[in-house]
Write an enzyme that holds these catalytic residues in place. Structure first.
Site, PDB file in Angstrom:
ATOM      1  N   ASP A  31      33.812  35.082  70.225  1.00  0.00           N
ATOM      2  CA  ASP A  31      35.003  34.205  69.323  1.00  0.00           C
ATOM      3  C   ASP A  31      33.814  33.469  68.089  1.00  0.00           C
ATOM      4  O   ASP A  31      32.685  33.037  67.704  1.00  0.00           O
ATOM      5  CB  ASP A  31      35.586  32.787  70.228  1.00  0.00           C
ATOM      6  CG  ASP A  31      36.725  32.319  69.065  1.00  0.00           C
ATOM      7  OD1 ASP A  31      37.887  32.268  69.919  1.00  0.00           O
ATOM      8  OD2 ASP A  31      36.429  31.811  68.514  1.00  0.00           O
ATOM      9  N   HIS A  96      48.298  37.495  67.137  1.00  0.00           N
ATOM     10  CA  HIS A  96      48.001  38.488  68.006  1.00  0.00           C
ATOM     11  C   HIS A  96      47.319  38.403  69.348  1.00  0.00           C
ATOM     12  O   HIS A  96      46.587  37.756  69.106  1.00  0.00           O
ATOM     13  CB  HIS A  96      47.473  39.886  66.897  1.00  0.00           C
ATOM     14  CG  HIS A  96      46.687  40.836  67.272  1.00  0.00           C
ATOM     15  ND1 HIS A  96      47.537  41.957  66.811  1.00  0.00           N
ATOM     16  CD2 HIS A  96      46.493  41.300  68.491  1.00  0.00           C
ATOM     17  CE1 HIS A  96      46.547  43.201  66.965  1.00  0.00           C
ATOM     18  NE2 HIS A  96      46.107  42.664  68.098  1.00  0.00           N
ATOM     19  N   HIS A  98      46.135  37.632  72.140  1.00  0.00           N
ATOM     20  CA  HIS A  98      44.604  38.313  72.246  1.00  0.00           C
ATOM     21  C   HIS A  98      44.708  37.048  73.928  1.00  0.00           C
ATOM     22  O   HIS A  98      44.963  35.740  73.980  1.00  0.00           O
ATOM     23  CB  HIS A  98      44.055  36.871  71.672  1.00  0.00           C
ATOM     24  CG  HIS A  98      44.262  35.887  70.890  1.00  0.00           C
ATOM     25  ND1 HIS A  98      45.433  35.842  70.077  1.00  0.00           N
ATOM     26  CD2 HIS A  98      43.630  34.713  70.867  1.00  0.00           C
ATOM     27  CE1 HIS A  98      45.335  34.697  69.314  1.00  0.00           C
ATOM     28  NE2 HIS A  98      44.477  33.864  70.467  1.00  0.00           N
TER      29      HIS A  98
HETATM   30  P1  AMP Z   1      44.600  30.932  69.106  1.00  0.00           P
HETATM   31  O1  AMP Z   1      44.236  29.849  68.369  1.00  0.00           O
HETATM   32  O2  AMP Z   1      44.826  31.205  70.677  1.00  0.00           O
HETATM   33  O3  AMP Z   1      45.560  31.991  68.123  1.00  0.00           O
HETATM   34  O4  AMP Z   1      43.191  31.525  68.691  1.00  0.00           O
HETATM   35  C1  AMP Z   1      42.719  32.278  68.270  1.00  0.00           C
HETATM   36  C2  AMP Z   1      40.891  32.546  67.987  1.00  0.00           C
HETATM   37  O5  AMP Z   1      40.396  33.082  67.494  1.00  0.00           O
HETATM   38  C3  AMP Z   1      39.833  30.977  68.169  1.00  0.00           C
HETATM   39  O6  AMP Z   1      39.466  30.466  69.249  1.00  0.00           O
HETATM   40  C4  AMP Z   1      39.275  31.619  66.338  1.00  0.00           C
HETATM   41  O7  AMP Z   1      37.601  30.365  66.679  1.00  0.00           O
HETATM   42  C5  AMP Z   1      39.514  32.959  66.440  1.00  0.00           C
HETATM   43  N1  AMP Z   1      38.541  33.232  65.653  1.00  0.00           N
HETATM   44  C6  AMP Z   1      39.512  33.234  64.119  1.00  0.00           C
HETATM   45  N2  AMP Z   1      38.826  34.022  62.905  1.00  0.00           N
HETATM   46  C7  AMP Z   1      37.746  34.891  63.711  1.00  0.00           C
HETATM   47  C8  AMP Z   1      37.000  35.648  63.602  1.00  0.00           C
HETATM   48  N3  AMP Z   1      37.371  36.203  62.762  1.00  0.00           N
HETATM   49  N4  AMP Z   1      36.614  36.512  64.198  1.00  0.00           N
HETATM   50  C9  AMP Z   1      35.930  35.882  65.612  1.00  0.00           C
HETATM   51  N5  AMP Z   1      37.096  34.772  65.969  1.00  0.00           N
HETATM   52  C10 AMP Z   1      38.268  34.550  64.876  1.00  0.00           C
END
Ligand code: AMP
Length: 113
Positions: A31, A96, A98
């Site tokens: 992350d 998406h 995750h």
């Molecule tokens: P959610 O709130 O469950 O949709 O989590 C999305 C997660 O994606 C968050 O913890 C962000 O820090 C992470 N995130 C967003 N952009 C990226 C990226 N480019 N690479 C890695 N993690 C990301």
């Protein structure tokens, strides 16, 4: 076609990521804004919006992959938290599917945000 979201761009190789493990169907990467000493995201390569849309086959396959990631990270014995956020109230930012794997310390907070 709708513009790719950030995870779809990572899966397509259009954005970089710190890869932890990859299989033909799944990808695990760090992350970008970690909320724990270890914070890894696991995504399916197919575009599925959230946990509401998961199928029994995908559920079974992604669980097996998550366990491989947990072993690769060395978290199996000490423990970890496995989280998937769904929709607005769940705090989902990226549409998406995750799973967050969080560990590396005793987690004391009830939520990610
Ligand atoms: P959610 O709130 O469950 O949709 O989590 C999305 C997660 O994606 C968050 O913890 C962000 O820090 C992470 N995130 C967003 N952009 C990226 C990226 N480019 N690479 C890695 N993690 C990301």
């Amino acid at each position: 076609m709708a513009e790719k979201n950030v995870f779809e761009k990572i899966i397509a190789g259009e954005l970089p990521c710190k890869k932890v493990l990859e299989s033909p169907d799944f990808l695990a990467f760090e992350d970008i804004n970690p909320k724990a000493p270890v914070h890894v995201l696991v995504v399916p390569k197919v575009s599925i919006k959230d946990f509401n849309a998961i199928t029994p086959k995908l559920s079974s396959d992604i669980n097996a992959f998550i366990l491989e990631v947990v072993q690769a990270l060395g978290l199996e014995q000490k423990g970890y938290r496995l989280v998937t956020n769904v929709g607005n109230d769940g705090g989902q930012e990226v549409p998406h599917l995750h799973f967050h794997i969080l560990g590396g310390a005793k987690l004391t907070w009830p939520k990610l945000h």
